[in-house]
Design an enzyme around this catalytic site. Structure first.
Site, mmCIF file in Angstrom:
data_model
loop_
_atom_site.group_PDB
_atom_site.id
_atom_site.type_symbol
_atom_site.label_atom_id
_atom_site.label_comp_id
_atom_site.label_asym_id
_atom_site.label_seq_id
_atom_site.Cartn_x
_atom_site.Cartn_y
_atom_site.Cartn_z
ATOM 1 N N SER A 1 0.625 -1.321 0.214
ATOM 2 C CA SER A 1 -0.054 0.124 0.751
ATOM 3 C C SER A 1 0.750 1.792 0.068
ATOM 4 O O SER A 1 0.659 2.126 -0.725
ATOM 5 C CB SER A 1 -0.894 0.566 1.297
ATOM 6 O OG SER A 1 -0.219 0.205 2.302
ATOM 7 N N ASP B 1 5.820 -1.248 3.125
ATOM 8 C CA ASP B 1 6.463 -2.969 2.698
ATOM 9 C C ASP B 1 7.644 -2.971 1.889
ATOM 10 O O ASP B 1 7.690 -2.176 0.675
ATOM 11 C CB ASP B 1 5.584 -3.495 1.995
ATOM 12 C CG ASP B 1 3.973 -3.988 2.966
ATOM 13 O OD1 ASP B 1 3.895 -5.012 3.762
ATOM 14 O OD2 ASP B 1 2.993 -3.308 2.976
HETATM 15 N N1 LIG Z 1 0.970 -14.182 3.618
HETATM 16 C C1 LIG Z 1 1.525 -13.594 2.661
HETATM 17 N N2 LIG Z 1 1.648 -14.104 1.298
HETATM 18 C C2 LIG Z 1 2.640 -13.465 -0.234
HETATM 19 N N3 LIG Z 1 2.411 -12.749 0.282
HETATM 20 C C3 LIG Z 1 2.027 -11.223 1.239
HETATM 21 C C4 LIG Z 1 1.823 -12.326 2.509
HETATM 22 N N4 LIG Z 1 1.230 -11.628 3.200
HETATM 23 C C5 LIG Z 1 1.459 -10.081 2.541
HETATM 24 N N5 LIG Z 1 2.224 -10.666 1.293
HETATM 25 C C6 LIG Z 1 2.898 -9.259 0.292
HETATM 26 O O1 LIG Z 1 2.669 -8.392 0.825
HETATM 27 C C7 LIG Z 1 2.189 -6.769 0.038
HETATM 28 C C8 LIG Z 1 1.950 -6.485 1.009
HETATM 29 O O2 LIG Z 1 0.845 -6.864 2.056
HETATM 30 P P1 LIG Z 1 0.077 -5.882 3.356
HETATM 31 O O3 LIG Z 1 -0.294 -6.782 4.232
HETATM 32 O O4 LIG Z 1 1.441 -4.608 4.031
HETATM 33 O O5 LIG Z 1 -1.157 -4.709 2.757
HETATM 34 P P2 LIG Z 1 -1.428 -3.313 1.719
HETATM 35 O O6 LIG Z 1 -1.757 -4.007 0.678
HETATM 36 O O7 LIG Z 1 1.086 -3.009 2.546
HETATM 37 O O8 LIG Z 1 -1.837 -3.199 3.053
HETATM 38 P P3 LIG Z 1 -1.183 -1.919 4.642
HETATM 39 O O9 LIG Z 1 -1.797 -0.673 3.712
HETATM 40 O O10 LIG Z 1 -2.535 -2.722 5.854
HETATM 41 O O11 LIG Z 1 0.199 -2.509 4.978
HETATM 42 C C9 LIG Z 1 1.016 -7.884 -0.741
HETATM 43 O O12 LIG Z 1 0.715 -7.284 -1.660
HETATM 44 C C10 LIG Z 1 1.367 -9.029 -1.297
HETATM 45 O O13 LIG Z 1 2.157 -8.861 -2.069
HETATM 46 MG MG LIG Z 2 1.394 -3.289 3.665
HETATM 47 MG MG LIG Z 3 3.553 -5.547 4.906
#
Ligand SMILES: Nc1ncnc2c1ncn2[C@@H]1O[C@H](COP(=O)(O)OP(=O)(O)OP(=O)(O)O)[C@@H](O)[C@H]1O
Ligand SMILES: [Mg+2]
Ligand SMILES: [Mg+2]
Length: 548
Positions: free
Chosen positions: A65, A78
């Site tokens: 995100s 991330d």
């Molecule tokens: N369990 C998982 N297995 C594989 N890839 C994952 C997993 N969790 C996260 N990812 C990867 O990391 C990315 C970011 O995940 P994250 O959970 O941080 O969500 P986000 O879209 O960044 O939302 P937020 O704002 O809540 O952080 C995902 O889009 C995916 O590519």
């Molecule tokens: Mg994230």
């Molecule tokens: Mg994350």
């Protein structure tokens, strides 16, 4: 319309302050410096000169995100650390970890080197950061490096490929949208809508963040001059009428230099089975929505339909934007629910692993339930609910772990009510008591020392009574599993019961094949729950287990 949309997003807490965003930039600058220091120090350990060690570089990229520009106050960053070929993943979990630990800004750190994507999770200056590492087969990683060249993927192992994929896909999505700012605002709105409607969770069989981003990006491509409000309106209208399983793609699928599978329904039957394929744009292209089942597809489609009809009114000013983001009614919608209890008589950490395993298998239970003729819909809820129980002795612990204590006739409804209330209180967040195990007592008093952790997942069921009456082969079955778990029957009429022992038995077995499964610690149990009547003004059809 667009201004009103942004105002509503602000009101809903979607944006963070300028100050907070500035803090994220500072954290990223520090992490970039640390990545360079990491590569330099490994290079020196490997007998390179100071000059060569500096030239070896090292660069951080972001994805998720933050990279998409749709992060809110609680979002993590991330981050991918890209290193040259002489720096290994082992170095990442040794040298880089030590560098992090030396920093005064570091508040928390958890390393998971054996994960599917090995990861270091930290809290740095109060900001959560997920750090993953990828090693490229080149001697230097300059600051000018980009990851779009697919030849960079040559000679990498699977873990490195997976680590690179997130950034490559996000970069490509951003490259393919005509106006980044229009895309970002529209995606914020769609993410908020999908979260509120409980259809945002890859693991439970709904689109995840990347899939929703690609859907919005596709609409932006189709209407390159539109503003965000129009994109949202078109999003619902177009996707509501989309002829699935026609795939949503942002560009033609590319071939590449690796011996890896690229999504191709003509070649692979598994790809043909995807119900709502949304294809990632970066090589090697994959389907981001292979987890969607018949049931979750129905749920998504009905939400798209709701969205389309609301948007028609929102766009002519008959309704406010806020109506689009009204919370789901999952716990009021169905008459029957299954509660899946995963429990551990161990530590919180053991429970985290076990409940994660059960969560990852839950889709299989949904698929098997869908096979039963009279089950029209098996709708998994996107979030789980954690509890800690303090028990007086082994006996009580066993009863709790088996779900008996939690799911006796009198407490079953109370459980659902608790869930509904917790949900109401805490919109987005996870209802968890694992964090403060010392202070929280769910069952009993603090004198009770034996701890049992339970995680509950819910599946809403829509049952077709007509089909049931016709199906002669259904009989009254009482099924006691090997775990001593209870009967899995539904009384739907005086003499008709729905037998779900087969899906549950298969599901239990699937969970218990987990290599770390220990029957003295882990327990899995499925129970039926009826809707809490106070929430249901119309009386429930006069059929209950008691009557049969
Ligand atoms: N369990 C998982 N297995 C594989 N890839 C994952 C997993 N969790 C996260 N990812 C990867 O990391 C990315 C970011 O995940 P994250 O959970 O941080 O969500 P986000 O879209 O960044 O939302 P937020 O704002 O809540 O952080 C995902 O889009 C995916 O590519
Ligand atoms: Mg994230
Ligand atoms: Mg994350």
């Amino acid at each position: 319309m667009n201004e009103k949309l942004i105002d509503e997003l602000k009101r809903q807490g979607s944006f963070e302050s300028e100050e907070e965003s500035q803090k994220r930039i500072e954290v990223l600058n520090k992490l970039q410096a640390l990545a360079e220091e990491f590569v330099r120090s490994v290079s020196i350990q490997k007998n390179m000169s100071e000059l060569m060690a500096r030239d070896a570089g090292g660069k951080i990229f972001t994805f998720g995100s933050y990279r998409l520009g749709v992060y809110g106050p609680g979002s993590d960053i991330d981050t991918l650390v890209v290193v040259p070929k002489h720096v290994t993943r082992e170095n990442f979990f040794d040298v880089f970890e030590k560098l992090l630990r030396k920093r005064p800004e570091l508040e928390e750190i958890a390393c998971v080197p054996d994960a599917f994507v090995p990861i270091i999770k930290i809290k740095f200056s109060s900001i959560s950061v997920d750090l993953i590492c990828a090693r490229l087969d080149i001697p230097q990683i300059p600051l000018s490096l980009t990851l779009d060249d697919k030849n960079l993927l040559r000679n990498l192992d699977e873990k490195d490929l997976r680590a690179l994929n997130g950034t490559r896909v996000t970069d490509e999505i951003l490259r393919l949208v005509p106006q980044a700012i229009v895309f970002k605002h529209a995606l914020r709105a769609i993410k908020l809508w999908a979260q509120r409607r409980a259809i945002y969770s890859n693991v439970m069989g709904f689109p995840g963040g990347v899939a929703w981003a690609m859907l919005v990006a596709r609409i932006c491509q189709l209407y390159p001059n539109a503003i965000s409000a129009t994109i949202i309106s078109k999003f619902f209208n177009i996707l509501n009428k989309w002829s699935w399983p026609q795939p949503v793609m942002l560009k033609a699928i590319e071939d590449g230099p690796l011996q890896v599978r690229v999504w191709n329904p003509k070649l692979y039957p598994a790809d043909r089975a995807h119900r709502m394929p949304i294809i990632t744009p970066a090589y090697p292209s994959m389907c981001a929505t292979h987890n969607i089942s018949a049931s979750t597809q129905k749920v998504i489609m009905s939400e798209l339909k709701r969205g389309a009809s609301l948007m028609d009114e929102i766009m002519i000013g008959k309704r406010p934007w806020a109506d689009l983001f009204i919370k789901h009614d999952f716990f009021l919608r169905y008459k029957y629910y299954l509660a899946v209890y995963a429990s551990s008589k161990g530590t919180a950490e053991q429970q985290l692993k076990w409940s994660g395993l059960v969560e990852s298998r839950l889709r299989q239970l949904v698929l098997k339930l869908e096979w039963i003729d009279s089950i029209e819909l098996a709708h998994p809820f996107v979030k789980e609910f954690d509890q800690v129980h303090y028990c007086a002795d082994e006996d009580e612990a066993k009863r709790v772990a088996d779900g008996e204590q939690i799911a006796t006739a009198s407490t079953k409804e109370a459980d659902l009510v608790k869930t509904v209330k917790a949900e109401e209180k805490e919109h987005g967040g996870k209802v968890t008591s694992n964090g403060d195990a010392e202070n929280k007592v769910v069952d009993g008093t603090t004198a009770k020392k034996l701890v049992v952790y339970t995680t509950t997942f819910f599946i809403g069921l829509e049952i077709n009574l007509d089909r049931m009456m016709e199906s002669l082969h259904f009989s009254i079955i009482e099924f006691v599993s090997e775990l001593g778990c209870m009967i899995l029957t539904y009384a739907l009429a005086r003499h008709k019961q729905l037998d779900i022992q087969w899906p549950c038995k298969e599901f239990y077995e699937m969970c218990r094949t987990w290599p770390e499964y220990d029957e003295d610690i882990n327990c899995i149990c499925v129970r039926n729950i009826r809707k809490y009547r106070a929430y249901c003004p119309l009386s429930v059809v006069n059929v209950s287990t008691d009557q049969s």
